[in-house]
Design a protein around this motif. Sequence first.
Motif: not given
Length: 182
Positions: A68-85
Amino acid sequence: MTTSAAVPAGPEGAITRDDTVTDGLVEANQRYAAAFTDPGMDARPVLHVAVVACMDARLDLHAALGLELGDCHTIRNAGGVVTDDVIRSLTISQRALGTRSVVLIHHTGCGLESLTEEFRVELEMEVGQRPAWAVESFRDVDQDVRQSMQRVRTSPFLLHTDDVRGFVFDVRTGLLREIDPA
């Protein structure tokens, strides 16, 4: 499709032939805001979790995870790859906003499986400058999830690296398959 592309007419309330995609989004926001009430939430996620996932439009993360709204932080990028950002965002999420768990979600049929680092060279040929960033393409989605888990677990900036789990979302079934980090 770019935000300046014209789109065909649709049902009432949809984007008209003369509007751009962005115009339609702004109009949708006006309808949303007309019924909006401040939920009185804090910026800290209720579940103390950050989800890192691919930007693919087929992934409706909140629905797929029962969020639900407020449950999590969502970080998205191409591939869901863990980059420096992504590490930057996770560091802020943990250190300033109290998250403790990290969920990584890649998916089947990802576009990064068909790209190579040659994409950067092609961009350089086209625009006269090679991007500073890596494409982060991959051939084995499971291995890329493992690599992303390892990047999170070994980051010196993150306080909480004991609850890091990785998954592959199947775009045909909607199911998550957990990846063993070993």
